[in-house]
Design a protein around this motif. Structure first.
Motif, PDB file in Angstrom:
ATOM      1  N   THR B  33       0.809  -1.223   0.000  1.00 59.20           N
ATOM      2  CA  THR B  33       0.000   0.000   0.000  1.00 59.20           C
ATOM      3  C   THR B  33       0.837   1.266   0.000  1.00 59.20           C
ATOM      4  OG1 THR B  33      -0.160   0.029   2.425  1.00 59.20           O
ATOM      5  CG2 THR B  33      -1.928  -1.102   1.223  1.00 59.20           C
ATOM      6  N   HIS B  34       1.941   1.275   0.788  1.00 56.75           N
ATOM      7  CA  HIS B  34       2.785   2.472   0.828  1.00 56.75           C
ATOM      8  C   HIS B  34       4.138   2.140   1.423  1.00 56.75           C
ATOM      9  CE1 HIS B  34       1.079   2.498   4.902  1.00 56.75           C
ATOM     10  NE2 HIS B  34       2.018   3.347   5.274  1.00 56.75           N
ATOM     11  N   GLY B  35       5.047   3.104   1.375  1.00 54.76           N
ATOM     12  CA  GLY B  35       6.456   2.831   1.630  1.00 54.76           C
ATOM     13  C   GLY B  35       6.909   2.786   3.073  1.00 54.76           C
ATOM     14  N   HIS B  36       6.035   3.040   4.055  1.00 54.39           N
ATOM     15  CA  HIS B  36       6.483   2.926   5.446  1.00 54.39           C
ATOM     16  C   HIS B  36       6.958   1.517   5.740  1.00 54.39           C
ATOM     17  CE1 HIS B  36       4.209   6.746   6.736  1.00 54.39           C
ATOM     18  NE2 HIS B  36       5.505   6.977   6.725  1.00 54.39           N
ATOM     19  N   ALA B  37       7.994   1.426   6.554  1.00 51.13           N
ATOM     20  CA  ALA B  37       8.720   0.168   6.710  1.00 51.13           C
ATOM     21  C   ALA B  37       7.871  -0.964   7.282  1.00 51.13           C
ATOM     22  CB  ALA B  37       9.943   0.388   7.591  1.00 51.13           C
ATOM     23  N   ASP B  38       6.807  -0.614   8.012  1.00 53.21           N
ATOM     24  CA  ASP B  38       5.998  -1.697   8.576  1.00 53.21           C
ATOM     25  C   ASP B  38       5.044  -2.275   7.540  1.00 53.21           C
ATOM     26  OD1 ASP B  38       4.937   0.865   8.711  1.00 53.21           O
ATOM     27  OD2 ASP B  38       3.464   0.318  10.232  1.00 53.21           O
ATOM     28  N   HIS B  39       4.803  -1.554   6.458  1.00 49.74           N
ATOM     29  CA  HIS B  39       3.931  -2.044   5.390  1.00 49.74           C
ATOM     30  C   HIS B  39       4.749  -2.582   4.213  1.00 49.74           C
ATOM     31  CE1 HIS B  39       0.127  -0.336   7.083  1.00 49.74           C
ATOM     32  NE2 HIS B  39       1.024   0.348   7.756  1.00 49.74           N
ATOM     33  N   ALA B  40       5.851  -1.923   3.942  1.00 53.01           N
ATOM     34  CA  ALA B  40       6.720  -2.340   2.836  1.00 53.01           C
ATOM     35  C   ALA B  40       7.943  -3.016   3.427  1.00 53.01           C
ATOM     36  CB  ALA B  40       7.134  -1.116   2.013  1.00 53.01           C
ATOM     37  N   GLY B  92      -4.102   9.122   0.346  1.00 52.65           N
ATOM     38  CA  GLY B  92      -3.876  10.430   0.980  1.00 52.65           C
ATOM     39  C   GLY B  92      -2.927  10.394   2.171  1.00 52.65           C
ATOM     40  N   HIS B  93      -2.169   9.312   2.345  1.00 49.49           N
ATOM     41  CA  HIS B  93      -1.330   9.130   3.535  1.00 49.49           C
ATOM     42  C   HIS B  93       0.066   9.722   3.306  1.00 49.49           C
ATOM     43  CE1 HIS B  93       0.367   7.222   7.058  1.00 49.49           C
ATOM     44  NE2 HIS B  93       1.074   6.349   6.357  1.00 49.49           N
ATOM     45  N   VAL B  94       0.772   9.195   2.312  1.00 53.35           N
ATOM     46  CA  VAL B  94       2.068   9.748   1.894  1.00 53.35           C
ATOM     47  C   VAL B  94       2.141   9.594   0.378  1.00 53.35           C
ATOM     48  CG1 VAL B  94       3.220   9.112   4.059  1.00 53.35           C
ATOM     49  CG2 VAL B  94       3.282   7.524   2.123  1.00 53.35           C
ATOM     50  N   GLY B 113      -4.817   0.358   3.874  1.00 52.78           N
ATOM     51  CA  GLY B 113      -3.472   0.688   4.343  1.00 52.78           C
ATOM     52  C   GLY B 113      -3.619   1.765   5.401  1.00 52.78           C
ATOM     53  N   ASP B 114      -2.717   2.757   5.413  1.00 54.60           N
ATOM     54  CA  ASP B 114      -2.890   3.926   6.279  1.00 54.60           C
ATOM     55  C   ASP B 114      -3.482   5.033   5.421  1.00 54.60           C
ATOM     56  OD1 ASP B 114      -1.704   2.552   8.361  1.00 54.60           O
ATOM     57  OD2 ASP B 114       0.291   3.388   7.987  1.00 54.60           O
ATOM     58  N   TYR B 115      -4.301   5.891   6.027  1.00 52.45           N
ATOM     59  CA  TYR B 115      -4.905   6.952   5.215  1.00 52.45           C
ATOM     60  C   TYR B 115      -5.281   8.162   6.041  1.00 52.45           C
ATOM     61  CZ  TYR B 115      -9.407   5.200   7.021  1.00 52.45           C
ATOM     62  OH  TYR B 115     -10.431   4.802   7.824  1.00 52.45           O
ATOM     63  N   ASP B 280      -0.542  12.169   9.737  1.00 49.83           N
ATOM     64  CA  ASP B 280      -0.818  11.599   8.420  1.00 49.83           C
ATOM     65  C   ASP B 280      -1.836  10.469   8.497  1.00 49.83           C
ATOM     66  OD1 ASP B 280       0.668  13.313   6.879  1.00 49.83           O
ATOM     67  OD2 ASP B 280       2.524  12.196   7.181  1.00 49.83           O
ATOM     68  N   HIS B 281      -2.455  10.336   9.662  1.00 55.90           N
ATOM     69  CA  HIS B 281      -3.496   9.320   9.824  1.00 55.90           C
ATOM     70  C   HIS B 281      -4.856   9.981  10.011  1.00 55.90           C
ATOM     71  CE1 HIS B 281      -0.866   5.778  10.332  1.00 55.90           C
ATOM     72  NE2 HIS B 281       0.002   6.680  10.746  1.00 55.90           N
ATOM     73  N   ALA B 282      -5.894   9.202   9.733  1.00 58.79           N
ATOM     74  CA  ALA B 282      -7.256   9.694   9.954  1.00 58.79           C
ATOM     75  C   ALA B 282      -7.498   9.848  11.446  1.00 58.79           C
ATOM     76  CB  ALA B 282      -8.246   8.692   9.369  1.00 58.79           C
ATOM     77  N   GLU B 331       6.887   1.995  12.001  1.00 61.86           N
ATOM     78  CA  GLU B 331       7.721   3.077  11.510  1.00 61.86           C
ATOM     79  C   GLU B 331       7.135   4.458  11.750  1.00 61.86           C
ATOM     80  OE1 GLU B 331       8.667   3.616   7.384  1.00 61.86           O
ATOM     81  OE2 GLU B 331      10.174   5.084   7.935  1.00 61.86           O
ATOM     82  N   ASP B 332       5.916   4.681  11.305  1.00 61.49           N
ATOM     83  CA  ASP B 332       5.417   6.054  11.347  1.00 61.49           C
ATOM     84  C   ASP B 332       4.757   6.334  12.682  1.00 61.49           C
ATOM     85  OD1 ASP B 332       3.060   4.697  11.074  1.00 61.49           O
ATOM     86  OD2 ASP B 332       2.308   5.888   9.408  1.00 61.49           O
ATOM     87  N   GLU B 333       3.876   7.315  12.716  1.00 59.68           N
ATOM     88  CA  GLU B 333       3.239   7.719  13.962  1.00 59.68           C
ATOM     89  C   GLU B 333       2.583   6.563  14.684  1.00 59.68           C
ATOM     90  OE1 GLU B 333       1.032  10.934  11.642  1.00 59.68           O
ATOM     91  OE2 GLU B 333       0.700  11.342  13.736  1.00 59.68           O
TER      92      GLU B 333
HETATM   93 ZN   LIG Z   1       2.052   4.564   7.148  1.00 59.20          ZN
END
Ligand SMILES: [Zn+2]
Ligand SMILES: [Zn+2]
Lengths: 535, 345
Positions: B33-40, B92-94, B113-115, B280-282, B331-333
């Motif tokens: 879904t996106h490049g944050h290390a916990d998802h990618a 809309g996350h990153v 993913g995250d949004y 960057d989260h809802a 990784e992120d918030e």
């Molecule tokens: Zn994320």
């Protein structure tokens, strides 16, 4: 209210004194009247109204929020007012009004019966944003911890007006909320307010420690010596406008010492005295810990007044019959003090005696010889010194007893504040207790100061390389580094696991040479410091 | 009931297409879904993602670890994979973040993913996609989390910069997404001085530039003269702001940009002087609004504070369940929740 809320929000996270002053200046420069007067009152803690109870806040929130969601949220946030501020939802038909001004809030709170408060509060919460709701809720519950003192606010005002904070201090206690004459003076549109007969605070004269002073160069005949008592420095004010007991930072502690206020009420005229507040037993001062018990109480019980009676050893007289004596030489004031005392003979007040001496060597002997309870050391005052506010260098010196020291083992370290916020600069240290398998280190105190920048860097690096556990901002370290701790006194304490509390502990040096196993045991330390009787 | 999407320990598995979405361990076929290390995560055989996410993965983990076979797929381009039609929709996350829209057997599932729903100048806006099953994050799923307008927070930062012209504002922010968004928000607010960057942030800012996101003049904080940064704004990863790295700056005002800054204890524990609530989260309202917008009768919660969200959805008649996939939010918030309880680095 919005600007005030923003100020509070920023202050509460600001560790540095200068930064706080800059924030307060910015606020007082831009806020309108009389809002800024009420803000000053809120910061100084002089705003009085019946506080809302936490239960009311909770009930109010429950009308709007699902109880389970509220419980989960409160559990997470940990603070009721903050939870309500964050979770509050205005209704869909939210009234189209701007948040109330601080003046409106303060006056309405003072006038609103408790029963009407929930409805008023709900109406305000509906029209405020989150930070303003939070400030409002903290204000109405009387839990406004602003992270700035009255003194800091006065320093900020003084900077705006280009006067000294002491000049503000001298009129402060004669003014009332919202301090219109004060702000008019600060703005330069009116002269300085006249305190007249109000029982205002007069900034005290303070002394520097006797360090780097060549006593041989001083003529003993030009100097007077007196005991420096181990209580708290106070100012006693009795005027036709009332009586006050102030600390040296202008805090009015009269409520905690009704016994002293009563003595002042029995006196006549307009007099301002400088002295040391102590707990007395048969005319002799008790250890500071006894006074601490009184200071911890907002208002003392009858038993406390009986068992821990307060008294004052008088050092100086600032006003007599409304006459300002501060410009007179010390010797003249002393004579006035003695004469005033002889005529009035107030109970529980005594003259702090002058110590006769022929040479400073003789005086040093007297200083070294005393281990009397309640004495911190000596004061040296020039015979011709006027009473000057602040801490002028030269006319007065404090000559404390040599500190006591103990070697202790570093146990925990925490990051400091401000300039030291990236360093582990707050240290908890301890001594041994028990034998064999149960031998353990028990903390005896915490120190923040005393070390050079070089030593700070060394300790910071040492802590980082010897961490064995972390608890939030605190690191527990290997129990292997010995610190020499200097302190002024050790007192028995039931509040500390070790049974002892140190007065003014600071780090004297790092004893990297000493094995941790060699530091003292707590029982030996307690005996050495006479916190318990010897075997 | 969507039975063909299966939560497994390895991650969410789409059976008719034989692939995982944001798998937590190396797998033969992964949709990211996106490049944050916990998802990618590294070492998948085949990876499908947006061109931006693939570039971010290659930059952060190295070409050799970013998947042996890489397929790039732009937004809104349907693709047949086995028995499934897949499409990526902006989250809309990153930069490059995508929701994975899956259709099979007349059912549609969306894995978000995250949004976030708030406009972000550095990435395409979230697109609500009607579906039967919505798989959501829940990082800020408590009603106390309502992120203020980020422009207000940037306004607070700039006011502070004016108030303390001799100090340096050091803003802690996550390297991917938050840092670039902060710079873009500063530019929108008219701040055109150089923004100084910690070394860990520079490569991703450069990558955003290659994808056409102009961040203005950026300076390297490492190696810059102390006085050059006086009165300026420096961005650094959260781990650097309260540590030795910060000592190079003149009298720093330590700031942290994160949704967690809404809660005072959090800001206090991190030693932050100016907390900035920018996420960057809802937030709570956006999570509920989004679940509503999708019209999904069934919602799965991947990671975060699922209790409150499941409770609130239940009261709206939506069937919700927690997947409790272990490994997200590192990784992120989202991961900051755990970090703040330990060392405030
Ligand atoms: Zn994320
Ligand atoms: Zn995540």
């Amino acid at each position: 209210m919005i600007a005030f809320a923003a100020l509070l929000e920023r202050l509460v996270f600001t560790p540095s004194r200068n930064a706080k002053i800059a924030l307060l200046r910015d606020y007082f420069l831009h806020a309108a009247d009389p809002d800024r007067g009420y803000a000053l009152a809120a910061i100084a803690g002089t705003l009085a109204f019946p506080a809302a109870r936490p239960g009311m806040l909770r009930a109010l929130a429950m009308e709007r929020v699902d109880p389970e969601l509220f419980a989960l949220s409160y559990d997470y946030v940990g603070d009721l007012a903050e939870t309500v501020a964050l979770i509050w939802r205005p209704p869909a038909d939210r009234p189209d009004a701007s948040p109330p001004g601080l003046t409106e809030v303060a006056t309405a709170l003072a006038d609103t019966p408790r029963a009407d408060l929930p409805a008023l509060l709900a109406r305000w919460l509906d029209i405020c944003d989150t930070p303003t709701r939070h400030a409002l809720l903290k204000l109405v519950t009387g839990a406004l911890r602003v992270g700035a003192s009255a003194r800091l606010a006065k320093v900020a005002l003084a900077e705006i007006a280009d006067v000294t904070a002491d000049e503000i201090e001298e009129v402060w206690h004669g003014l009332a909320i919202p301090y219109a004459p004060l702000f008019a003076w600060i703005d330069g549109t009116a002269p300085r307010p006249d305190a007249r007969d109000a029982p205002v605070f007069r900034p005290p004269m303070l002394a520097h420690p006797l360090e780097g002073v060549d006593l041989d160069a001083l003529a003993p005949a030009d100097w007077r010596a007196e005991w420096k008592w181990d209580g708290i420095r106070v100012q006693l004010v009795r005027t036709p406008g009332g009586e006050r007991l102030y600390t040296r930072t202008a805090e009015d502690i009269g409520r905690a010492f009704p016994d002293i206020l009563r003595i002042l009420q029995d006196m006549a005229g307009h007099v301002v005295l400088d002295g040391e507040l102590l707990v007395m037993r048969g005319g002799a001062p008790e250890p500071f810990a006894q006074l601490q018990r009184r200071l911890n109480r907002l208002a003392p019980s009858a038993a406390m007044l009986r068992d821990l009676p307060a008294g004052v050893h008088l050092y100086d007289i600032l006003f007599e019959d409304g006459e300002d004596l501060r410009a007179l030489p010390f010797d003249t004031r002393r004579a006035r003090l003695e004469s005033w005392f002889a005529r009035n003979a107030p109970p529980m007040l005594g003259l702090s005696p002058l110590i006769p001496f022929g040479s400073f060597a003789e005086l040093a002997g007297i200083r070294a010889g005393t281990r009397a309870e309640g004495v911190e050391g000596l004061m040296l005052k020039r015979a011709d010194s006027p009473y000057l506010p602040g801490r002028p260098r030269g006319p007065w010196w404090k000559w404390k007893r040599d500190p006591l020291t103990v070697d202790a083992v570093l146990m925990y370290a925490q990051r400091g504040h401000g300039r030291r916020s990236s360093f582990y600069s707050d240290y908890t240290f301890g001594l041994w207790r028990g034998m064999g398998d149960t031998r353990e280190l028990v903390p005896i105190g915490k120190a923040y100061s005393g070390i050079t920048d070089e030593e700070l860097k060394f300790l910071d690096r040492w802590v980082r390389h010897h961490t064995i556990a972390r608890f939030g901002p605190v690191r527990e370290v290997e129990k292997s580094l010995v610190l020499e701790i200097a302190f002024d006194a050790a007192q028995p304490s039931t509040r500390h696991k070790s049974g002892v509390a140190l007065r003014f502990p600071r780090i004297a040096r790092i004893r990297a040479d000493k094995p941790a196993a060699d530091v003292e045991d707590i029982p030996a330390f307690l005996r050495a410091t006479r916190c318990v009787d010897g075997p | 009931m969507v039975a063909w999407l299966v939560p497994k320990p390895e991650g969410l598995y789409c059976a008719p297409g034989d692939f995982y979405i944001d798998p937590l361990v190396p797998v033969p076929r992964a949709v990211i879904t996106h490049g944050h290390a916990d998802h990618a995560r590294p070492h998948h055989e085949a990876v499908l993602a947006t061109p931006e996410t693939l570039a971010i993965m290659a930059l952060r983990m190295g070409e050799d670890r970013a998947g042996r076979a890489r397929q790039s797929l732009g937004y809104d381009t349907p693709l047949r994979l086995g028995d499934v039609t897949l499409r990526l929709a902006p989250a809309g996350h990153v930069l490059g973040s995508a929701q994975v829209v899956l259709e099979h057997a007349g059912q549609r599932a969306v894995v978000s993913g995250d949004y976030k729903r708030v406009p972000d100048p550095t990435c395409a806006p979230f697109e609500p996609v009607p579906c039967d099953l919505f798989v959501t994050e829940a990082t800020f799923a408590l009603p106390v989390f309502r992120h203020p307008d980020p422009r207000r927070e940037i306004g607070r930062l700039l006011h502070d910069v004016r108030l303390f012209p001799d100090r340096t504002h050091l803003v802690g922010c996550y390297a991917l997404g938050k840092a670039q968004r902060l710079v873009a928000l500063l530019r929108q607010a008219g701040y055109d001085a150089p923004v100084w960057l910690h070394g860990a942030l520079r490569p991703i800012c450069a990558l955003y530039g290659r994808f056409g996101i102009d961040l203005g003049v950026l300076g390297a904080a490492t190696g810059a003269a102390r006085d050059a940064m006086r009165g300026g704004i420096v961005l650094a990863p959260p781990s650097a702001i309260a540590d030795r790295w910060a000592r190079r700056l003149p009298d720093p005002v330590v700031c942290l940009a994160s949704g967690w800054m809404q809660v005072r204890q959090r800001a206090k524990a991190r030693g932050v002087e100016l907390p900035l609530v920018i996420s960057d989260h809802a937030d709570w309202d956006a999570l509920l609004q989004t679940c509503d917008d999708t019209g999904a009768r069934e919602v799965w919660v991947t990671h975060g504070r699922e209790d409150a969200l499941i409770h609130a959805l239940g009261r709206r008649g939506v069937r919700a369940r927690a997947l409790r996939l272990v490994g997200y939010g590192e990784e992120d918030e989202a991961g900051d929740a755990a970090a703040a309880e330990g060392e405030p680095a």
